[in-house]
Design an enzyme around this catalytic site. Structure first.
Site, PDB file in Angstrom:
ATOM      1  N   LYS A 177      32.817  35.687  57.822  1.00 59.46           N
ATOM      2  CA  LYS A 177      33.823  35.014  56.985  1.00 59.46           C
ATOM      3  C   LYS A 177      34.218  33.732  57.677  1.00 59.46           C
ATOM      4  CE  LYS A 177      36.140  35.708  53.146  1.00 59.46           C
ATOM      5  NZ  LYS A 177      35.744  36.512  51.970  1.00 59.46           N
TER       6      LYS A 177
ATOM      7  N   ASP B  31      35.302  31.709  48.256  1.00 63.46           N
ATOM      8  CA  ASP B  31      36.431  32.643  48.356  1.00 63.46           C
ATOM      9  C   ASP B  31      37.637  31.863  47.823  1.00 63.46           C
ATOM     10  OD1 ASP B  31      37.136  35.448  49.622  1.00 63.46           O
ATOM     11  OD2 ASP B  31      38.765  34.156  50.242  1.00 63.46           O
TER      12      ASP B  31
HETATM   13  P1  NDP Z   1      40.534  31.690  43.601  1.00 67.19           P
HETATM   14  O1  NDP Z   1      40.920  30.629  44.530  1.00 67.19           O
HETATM   15  O2  NDP Z   1      39.561  31.413  42.512  1.00 67.19           O
HETATM   16  O3  NDP Z   1      41.826  32.316  42.896  1.00 67.19           O
HETATM   17  C1  NDP Z   1      42.863  32.880  43.646  1.00 67.19           C
HETATM   18  C2  NDP Z   1      43.984  33.266  42.695  1.00 67.19           C
HETATM   19  O4  NDP Z   1      44.980  33.974  43.406  1.00 67.19           O
HETATM   20  C3  NDP Z   1      44.677  32.044  42.107  1.00 67.19           C
HETATM   21  O5  NDP Z   1      45.197  32.399  40.836  1.00 67.19           O
HETATM   22  C4  NDP Z   1      45.782  31.781  43.111  1.00 67.19           C
HETATM   23  O6  NDP Z   1      46.886  31.083  42.555  1.00 67.19           O
HETATM   24  C5  NDP Z   1      46.171  33.195  43.480  1.00 67.19           C
HETATM   25  N1  NDP Z   1      46.642  33.221  44.865  1.00 67.19           N
HETATM   26  C6  NDP Z   1      45.943  32.911  45.973  1.00 67.19           C
HETATM   27  N2  NDP Z   1      46.687  33.012  47.063  1.00 67.19           N
HETATM   28  C7  NDP Z   1      47.874  33.385  46.651  1.00 67.19           C
HETATM   29  C8  NDP Z   1      49.070  33.658  47.321  1.00 67.19           C
HETATM   30  N3  NDP Z   1      49.195  33.538  48.655  1.00 67.19           N
HETATM   31  N4  NDP Z   1      50.121  34.061  46.580  1.00 67.19           N
HETATM   32  C9  NDP Z   1      50.020  34.181  45.245  1.00 67.19           C
HETATM   33  N5  NDP Z   1      48.892  33.922  44.543  1.00 67.19           N
HETATM   34  C10 NDP Z   1      47.847  33.535  45.247  1.00 67.19           C
HETATM   35  O7  NDP Z   1      40.006  32.890  44.517  1.00 67.19           O
HETATM   36  P2  NDP Z   1      39.107  34.146  44.126  1.00 67.19           P
HETATM   37  O8  NDP Z   1      39.407  34.582  42.745  1.00 67.19           O
HETATM   38  O9  NDP Z   1      37.728  33.830  44.500  1.00 67.19           O
HETATM   39  O10 NDP Z   1      39.641  35.227  45.172  1.00 67.19           O
HETATM   40  C11 NDP Z   1      40.700  36.130  44.880  1.00 67.19           C
HETATM   41  C12 NDP Z   1      40.622  37.326  45.819  1.00 67.19           C
HETATM   42  O11 NDP Z   1      39.365  37.994  45.635  1.00 67.19           O
HETATM   43  C13 NDP Z   1      40.692  37.003  47.311  1.00 67.19           C
HETATM   44  O12 NDP Z   1      41.309  38.082  47.975  1.00 67.19           O
HETATM   45  C14 NDP Z   1      39.223  36.958  47.716  1.00 67.19           C
HETATM   46  O13 NDP Z   1      39.054  37.202  49.092  1.00 67.19           O
HETATM   47  C15 NDP Z   1      38.683  38.090  46.880  1.00 67.19           C
HETATM   48  N6  NDP Z   1      37.252  38.106  46.616  1.00 67.19           N
HETATM   49  C16 NDP Z   1      36.607  37.027  46.082  1.00 67.19           C
HETATM   50  C17 NDP Z   1      35.262  37.088  45.795  1.00 67.19           C
HETATM   51  C18 NDP Z   1      34.523  35.972  45.143  1.00 67.19           C
HETATM   52  O14 NDP Z   1      33.350  36.141  44.872  1.00 67.19           O
HETATM   53  N7  NDP Z   1      35.156  34.852  44.843  1.00 67.19           N
HETATM   54  C19 NDP Z   1      34.477  38.281  46.132  1.00 67.19           C
HETATM   55  C20 NDP Z   1      35.259  39.394  46.612  1.00 67.19           C
HETATM   56  C21 NDP Z   1      36.586  39.268  46.852  1.00 67.19           C
HETATM   57  P3  NDP Z   1      46.831  29.467  42.440  1.00 67.19           P
HETATM   58  O15 NDP Z   1      46.003  29.168  41.240  1.00 67.19           O
HETATM   59  O16 NDP Z   1      48.256  29.077  42.317  1.00 67.19           O
HETATM   60  O17 NDP Z   1      46.219  28.992  43.710  1.00 67.19           O
HETATM   61  O1  2IT Z   2      35.031  38.555  49.837  1.00 64.89           O
HETATM   62  C1  2IT Z   2      33.880  38.393  49.398  1.00 64.89           C
HETATM   63  O2  2IT Z   2      33.080  39.336  49.284  1.00 64.89           O
HETATM   64  C2  2IT Z   2      33.488  37.046  48.965  1.00 64.89           C
HETATM   65  N1  2IT Z   2      34.308  36.133  49.011  1.00 64.89           N
HETATM   66  C3  2IT Z   2      32.081  36.777  48.500  1.00 64.89           C
HETATM   67  C4  2IT Z   2      31.159  36.572  49.676  1.00 64.89           C
HETATM   68  C5  2IT Z   2      29.773  36.132  49.336  1.00 64.89           C
HETATM   69  O3  2IT Z   2      29.028  35.903  50.307  1.00 64.89           O
HETATM   70  O4  2IT Z   2      29.410  36.019  48.168  1.00 64.89           O
END
Ligand code: NDP
Ligand code: 2IT
Length: 443
Positions: free
Chosen positions: A125, A165
């Site tokens: 990460k 992420d």
């Molecule tokens: P994005 O940046 O696309 O979206 C994040 C969302 O969560 C936004 O709506 C954001 O609000 C909100 N958010 C983020 N931080 C905070 C905070 N501190 N307090 C309140 N709201 C918050 O990220 P992802 O959708 O990619 O990721 C979301 C979660 O999923 C994370 O935990 C990530 O690690 C996990 N994840 C992501 C994967 C991926 O493929 N993208 C895979 C597996 C897990 P705002 O719009 O205001 O910033």
């Molecule tokens: O938390 C996660 O699994 C991710 N943000 C996706 C990682 C990846 O390599 O696609």
């Protein structure tokens, strides 16, 4: 005192200043204790002491120039945690809260998640405390180019393959890829989540959210149920949240809530996902804009999606966003399933409470593994220089999520905790990594 507990105690002392990492490591180590204690060879090989220590941590300065001509300096990180199963694999988080503790927790979780996918990927990460919010495209590009100028020495398609992420989406991956290609003079699959015309995989954008819903769908089907007619509350409105909402709605559920870091919306008629897509993915706006055009919706500042009665809760924003009071409110209102789309969105206290109360709890390292699984499929496609169809990738994703559900459920039952998917996912993920580390000697 048992071997596992000694390692936990030592870790708590050594890394007392890394609360998120301790939280993640404590949960995993506690639940794998039966599998570890059954095999004394692990202790002789100091397997746990090695498992909790990243193979390599890279920390660097990221200088860049903002639109006002001022020099900005951020901190950049890559945690290369474990390569027993394959090249380090995991996302890059760009958020002002990023620090070593958060990235170590994410990297540690990633080891077991990636193992559960059954695909050949190790755990890593990275990211930076850079905040892309409110920055121009040029500023984001300047940051990404500077970040990659250092990172490119450490990564590669057979070494370490970053992805998106929080705060890192298609735009950032594009700038990062361009800079890597320019410096290394190589067009390779060094990042995943690439654009579809230059090496990206169909269905990667949707994969985490869709995968989460496929996982919960399998759990429901084991109970003779489905998403049809269910009220689903989602937090977040980013990549994971949007596609979880889309798939849940497609399966007949009503998605009632979404949130961002400013506030949250409740639309009992079902959220208009085309509007969310336009506001969050196209305009990079705030959820409050949704309320202006949707009179049936309530908008509230702050947090609160877990105070609304629902059947299924899908936390998809960030770590420790579902706390004990939220868990109590969900249980009191009859919520039967919590499926983690984010990484560690539920506090330990809330997790224990939900499981205790009989809520079906799907831990993120199992239920959100669809994103990294399709990233690994992107790596396969890049290696063979072919692109598979959306249907092909989506079918593989679904098969992987169903497989992870059963691997976790089977391990939970085998180790005396039937139905406890936290224990099951941790043990199933751990066993494969442990076997590989034992076979590869003291490294
Ligand atoms: P994005 O940046 O696309 O979206 C994040 C969302 O969560 C936004 O709506 C954001 O609000 C909100 N958010 C983020 N931080 C905070 C905070 N501190 N307090 C309140 N709201 C918050 O990220 P992802 O959708 O990619 O990721 C979301 C979660 O999923 C994370 O935990 C990530 O690690 C996990 N994840 C992501 C994967 C991926 O493929 N993208 C895979 C597996 C897990 P705002 O719009 O205001 O910033
Ligand atoms: O938390 C996660 O699994 C991710 N943000 C996706 C990682 C990846 O390599 O696609």
């Amino acid at each position: 005192m048992g071997y596992t507990q000694r390692v936990i105690d030592d870790l708590k002392e050594r890394y007392a200043d890394q609360p998120e990492f301790i939280q993640a490591a404590d949960e995993v180590l506690t639940s794998i204790a039966p599998a570890v204690d059954a095999n004394p060879a692990y202790e002789q090989a100091a397997l746990l002491e090695r498992l909790v220590e990243p193979e390599r941590i890279i920390m660097f300065r990221v200088p860049w120039i903002d639109d006002a001509g001022k020099v900005q300096v951020n901190r950049g990180y890559r945690i290369e945690f474990n390569s027993a199963l394959g090249p380090y694999k995991g996302g890059l988080r760009l958020h002002p809260s990023v620090n070593l503790s958060i990235l170590k927790f994410l990297g540690f979780e990633q080891i077991f998640k990636n193992s559960l996918t059954t695909l050949p990927i190790g755990g890593g990460k990275g990211g930076s405390d850079f905040n892309p919010k409110g920055r121009s495209d040029r500023e984001v590009m300047a940051f990404c180019q500077s970040f990659m100028t250092e990172l490119c020495r450490h990564i590669g398609p057979d070494t370490d393959v970053p992805a998106g992420d929080i705060g890192t989406g298609a735009r950032e991956i594009g700038y990062l890829f361009g800079q890597y290609k320019r410096i290394r003079n190589e067009f390779t699959g060094v990042l995943t989540g690439k654009g579809l015309t230059w090496g990206g995989s169909l269905a990667r954008t949707e994969a985490t959210g869709f995968g989460l819903v496929y996982f919960v769908e399998e759990l429901l089907s084991e109970r003779g149920e489905s998403f049809e007619g269910k009220r689903v509350n989602i937090s977040g409105s980013g990549n994971v949240a949007i596609y979880a909402a889309e798939k849940a709605a497609a399966l007949g559920a009503t998605v009632q809530t979404m949130s961002d870091s400013t506030g949250w919306i409740l639309d009992p008629a079902g959220i208009d996902l085309a509007a969310i897509h336009e506001i969050k993915e196209v305009r990079r706006g705030r959820l409050s804009e949704y309320a202006e055009t949707h009179p049936s919706c309530e908008y509230h500042e702050g947090r609160g999606v877990w105070s609304v009665a629902c059947d299924i809760a899908l936390p998809c924003a960030t770590q420790n966003e579902l706390q004990i009071d939220d868990a109590r409110a969900l249980v009191a209102a009859g919520c039967a399933v919590v499926g983690e789309g984010a990484n560690m969105p539920t506090t330990r206290e809330a997790t224990d409470y939900l499981i205790d109360q009989g809520v079906a709890f799907c831990p993120g390292k199992a239920s959100n593994a669809g994103g990294v699984a399709v990233s690994a499929l992107e790596m396969s496609q890049n290696s063979e220089r072919l692109s598979w169809t959306f249907e092909e990738v989506d079918a593989k994703l679904k098969g992987i999520m169903v497989g992870i559900y059963h691997a976790a459920a089977d391990a939970a039952a085998e180790f005396g905790h039937p139905g406890n998917l936290v224990v099951g996912a941790n043990i199933a993920g751990f066993k494969k990594v442990a076997d590989a580390m034992m076979a590869q000697g003291i490294v």
